[in-house]
Design a protein around this motif. Structure first.
Motif, PDB file in Angstrom:
ATOM      1  N   LEU A  95       0.841  -1.204   0.000  1.00 17.52           N
ATOM      2  CA  LEU A  95       0.000   0.000   0.000  1.00 17.52           C
ATOM      3  C   LEU A  95       0.871   1.248   0.000  1.00 17.52           C
ATOM      4  CD1 LEU A  95      -2.673   1.514   0.200  1.00 17.52           C
ATOM      5  CD2 LEU A  95      -2.635   1.129   2.683  1.00 17.52           C
ATOM      6  N   ARG A  96       1.900   1.247   0.831  1.00 19.32           N
ATOM      7  CA  ARG A  96       2.804   2.397   0.879  1.00 19.32           C
ATOM      8  C   ARG A  96       3.395   2.687  -0.493  1.00 19.32           C
ATOM      9  NH1 ARG A  96       8.903   2.423   3.170  1.00 19.32           N
ATOM     10  NH2 ARG A  96       9.138   1.374   1.163  1.00 19.32           N
ATOM     11  N   ASN A  97       3.832   1.636  -1.182  1.00 22.92           N
ATOM     12  CA  ASN A  97       4.467   1.826  -2.485  1.00 22.92           C
ATOM     13  C   ASN A  97       3.459   2.201  -3.566  1.00 22.92           C
ATOM     14  OD1 ASN A  97       7.026   1.297  -1.464  1.00 22.92           O
ATOM     15  ND2 ASN A  97       6.877  -0.899  -1.856  1.00 22.92           N
ATOM     16  N   ARG A  98       2.240   1.680  -3.476  1.00 21.95           N
ATOM     17  CA  ARG A  98       1.220   2.074  -4.458  1.00 21.95           C
ATOM     18  C   ARG A  98       0.857   3.542  -4.297  1.00 21.95           C
ATOM     19  NH1 ARG A  98      -3.506   0.040  -3.904  1.00 21.95           N
ATOM     20  NH2 ARG A  98      -3.236  -1.246  -2.036  1.00 21.95           N
ATOM     21  N   LEU A  99       0.848   4.019  -3.058  1.00 25.59           N
ATOM     22  CA  LEU A  99       0.582   5.445  -2.822  1.00 25.59           C
ATOM     23  C   LEU A  99       1.749   6.305  -3.304  1.00 25.59           C
ATOM     24  CD1 LEU A  99      -1.089   5.396   0.712  1.00 25.59           C
ATOM     25  CD2 LEU A  99      -2.141   6.117  -1.432  1.00 25.59           C
ATOM     26  N   LYS A 100       2.955   5.778  -3.170  1.00 25.49           N
ATOM     27  CA  LYS A 100       4.129   6.515  -3.633  1.00 25.49           C
ATOM     28  C   LYS A 100       4.064   6.740  -5.143  1.00 25.49           C
ATOM     29  CE  LYS A 100       8.113   4.416  -3.279  1.00 25.49           C
ATOM     30  NZ  LYS A 100       9.386   3.867  -2.717  1.00 25.49           N
ATOM     31  N   TYR A 101       3.523   5.762  -5.859  1.00 26.16           N
ATOM     32  CA  TYR A 101       3.345   5.862  -7.314  1.00 26.16           C
ATOM     33  C   TYR A 101       1.849   5.944  -7.619  1.00 26.16           C
ATOM     34  CZ  TYR A 101       8.078   3.967  -6.882  1.00 26.16           C
ATOM     35  OH  TYR A 101       9.393   3.754  -6.531  1.00 26.16           O
ATOM     36  N   ASN A 102       1.174   6.850  -6.932  1.00 24.36           N
ATOM     37  CA  ASN A 102      -0.291   6.904  -6.974  1.00 24.36           C
ATOM     38  C   ASN A 102      -0.843   7.135  -8.383  1.00 24.36           C
ATOM     39  OD1 ASN A 102       0.898   9.652  -6.190  1.00 24.36           O
ATOM     40  ND2 ASN A 102      -1.161  10.249  -6.817  1.00 24.36           N
ATOM     41  N   MET A 103      -0.195   7.976  -9.177  1.00 28.05           N
ATOM     42  CA  MET A 103      -0.700   8.264 -10.514  1.00 28.05           C
ATOM     43  C   MET A 103      -0.605   7.027 -11.411  1.00 28.05           C
ATOM     44  SD  MET A 103       0.659  12.158 -11.212  1.00 28.05           S
ATOM     45  CE  MET A 103      -0.266  12.242 -12.749  1.00 28.05           C
ATOM     46  N   LEU A 104       0.495   6.308 -11.320  1.00 24.61           N
ATOM     47  CA  LEU A 104       0.665   5.106 -12.120  1.00 24.61           C
ATOM     48  C   LEU A 104      -0.302   4.008 -11.695  1.00 24.61           C
ATOM     49  CD1 LEU A 104       4.577   4.931 -12.319  1.00 24.61           C
ATOM     50  CD2 LEU A 104       2.995   5.515 -14.167  1.00 24.61           C
ATOM     51  N   ASN A 105      -0.700   4.036 -10.422  1.00 21.70           N
ATOM     52  CA  ASN A 105      -1.606   3.017  -9.894  1.00 21.70           C
ATOM     53  C   ASN A 105      -3.063   3.466  -9.903  1.00 21.70           C
ATOM     54  OD1 ASN A 105       0.128   0.717  -8.974  1.00 21.70           O
ATOM     55  ND2 ASN A 105       1.115   2.344  -7.803  1.00 21.70           N
ATOM     56  N   GLY A 106      -3.341   4.648 -10.454  1.00 20.12           N
ATOM     57  CA  GLY A 106      -4.714   5.131 -10.555  1.00 20.12           C
ATOM     58  C   GLY A 106      -5.358   5.432  -9.213  1.00 20.12           C
ATOM     59  N   ILE A 107      -4.576   5.919  -8.257  1.00 25.02           N
ATOM     60  CA  ILE A 107      -5.094   6.239  -6.921  1.00 25.02           C
ATOM     61  C   ILE A 107      -5.292   7.743  -6.804  1.00 25.02           C
ATOM     62  CG2 ILE A 107      -4.582   6.216  -4.447  1.00 25.02           C
ATOM     63  CD1 ILE A 107      -3.030   3.647  -4.884  1.00 25.02           C
ATOM     64  N   ASP A 108      -6.478   8.145  -6.414  1.00 21.81           N
ATOM     65  CA  ASP A 108      -6.804   9.561  -6.229  1.00 21.81           C
ATOM     66  C   ASP A 108      -6.500   9.944  -4.789  1.00 21.81           C
ATOM     67  OD1 ASP A 108      -7.764  12.104  -6.165  1.00 21.81           O
ATOM     68  OD2 ASP A 108      -9.837  11.600  -6.667  1.00 21.81           O
TER      69      ASP A 108
END
Length: 411
Positions: free
Chosen positions: A201-214
């Motif tokens: 989760l930490r890493n997905r938030l770090k790359y939030n745009m690439l992971n489609g996280i708003d």
């Protein structure tokens, strides 16, 4: 209500906490360097030197990683140091290992009288181990694991909210109580899956745009991993000798896009169409950055780690690799790129065919490794020389540095 109850339970845990963060412990960097040297001796079949290095490291440092004790015990048996092997096996039992953990041909070569002595004290050692456990702490960790497993197929934002709540709990638990004793989670003191979820989760938030996280919308807007990040706490535990560097590396790697922090550094690409093996590695400057990251975690260099993947030396060789057998059997089961594409709308059959291919690849690999004429002298009585693969696979050596990929037949 669930969240409130969970935090009330957490406060109850922390009332009985024994703070470890203030303990003065010398750095275990020299310990990990010595272990690397010992493991390199193991893969070179120099068990005498490995035994000496393990012995010295264990004398100089009070805390011994379980995997290191396990490997050292094997070296002790192979060099005829049976009494020391017995002492290290007893230490492992005192750390939570059960008798079935000591499998394999090498452990079977320990004389019966030594095993009888081990078995005679097993119950008492195991009882002391159980008494040392903080069962409330372990139950809290297990509860997190169960909750995450239940929600993993649910809505992503709800699942991520749970992971973030668990991140807060984990941070408080480790800060106040340290790393739990024992090997209750697949021979680890902590549940690897729970911690990988946190880092994921930490890493997905770090790359939030690439992971489609708003990150402007909830629940992500309120998440602040800078406050509850576990990386620093886990690293500190590594250098106090309480946690394996490989455990932390496996956590950091999850969903990490920065290649310098990933575990798979080298790649072996096998192409059945051209019958070639390609060895791929990062550029020298990138390799330096990867090594710097690894050393900061207490790990060995990339190239030292690659030397410990004995499959690379024994199997992935352009001259010996069984291209013809793999091609023949691929055709027999009908596995190819074209076949997989044709089954793109039939997921069940596609996965079934893929699994059949992987099973076939593993079967051929085992046949080759077990039939290769490699052997090693040893000090065991009435025991013939070993097949090198059979011997070394009994040691617990990390194999995550080299990624293997097979390019199947086009048709």
């Amino acid at each position: 209500m669930i969240k409130i109850t969970f935090y009330l339970l957490l406060l109850l845990f922390l009332q009985t906490a024994s703070t470890t963060s203030g303990e003065n412990s010398r750095s275990y960097i020299p310990y990990y360097k010595a272990i690397n040297e010992a493991e390199l001796c193991v893969v070179e079949l120099n068990f005498n030197q490995a035994y000496k290095i393990y012995s010295k490291a264990f004398e100089q440092f009070d805390k011994h990683q379980r995997t290191d004790l396990y490997n050292a015990s094997l070296c002790a048996i192979l060099t005829g140091n049976n009494h020391q092997a017995k002492l290290w096996i007893k230490e492992l039992i005192g750390l939570g290992f059960a008798l079935p953990s000591f499998k394999g041909n090498i452990f079977q070569q320990l004389p019966l009288n030594e095993w009888d002595d081990i078995k005679s004290v097993y119950d008492s050692l195991h009882n002391v181990y159980r008494a040392s456990l903080d069962l409330t702490y372990l139950a809290a960790l297990d509860t997190m694991r169960i909750r995450e497993q239940r929600l993993v197929q649910g809505a992503q934002n709800r699942y991520d909210s749970l992971l973030y709540m668990h991140a807060k709990v984990l941070h408080h638990l480790i800060t106040e109580k340290g790393i739990p004793k024992g090997t209750e989670f697949e021979e680890q003191p902590l549940p690897l899956d729970v911690f990988r979820h946190h880092f994921g989760l930490r890493n997905r938030l770090k790359y939030n745009m690439l992971n489609g996280i708003d990150t402007v919308a909830e629940p992500y807007k309120s998440m602040c991993f800078k406050t509850y990040d576990l990386e620093t706490l886990l690293k500190e535990a590594v250098f106090r000798g309480e946690l394996s560097p490989n455990f932390v590396a496996a956590c950091i790697d999850h969903s990490e896009l920065d290649r310098t922090k990933q575990q798979g550094v080298f790649e072996i690409s096998i192409d059945l169409n051209t019958k070639t093996i390609k060895y791929l590695e990062p550029e020298p400057k990138e390799l330096e950055l990867i090594d710097a990251q690894r050393i900061s975690l207490g790990l060995e260099s990339c190239r030292d780690a690659a030397k410990k993947d004995i499959e690379v030396a024994l199997y992935y060789n352009q001259e010996k690799y069984p291209f013809d057998e793999l091609i023949r059997r691929s055709k027999e089961i009908g596995y190819s790129k074209a076949a997989i594409i044709a089954l793109s709308n039939n997921i069940v059959e596609r996965d079934k065919l893929t699994m059949a291919f992987l099973d076939m690849v593993n079967e051929i690999r085992r046949e080759i490794l077990y039939n290769e004429n490699f052997s090693a002298k040893n000090h065991l009585e009435n025991n013939p020389v070993f097949n090198k693969w059979e011997l070394l696979k009994q040691f617990r050596l990390t194999k995550s540095i080299v990624v293997k990929h097979i390019e199947p037949l086009e048709r």
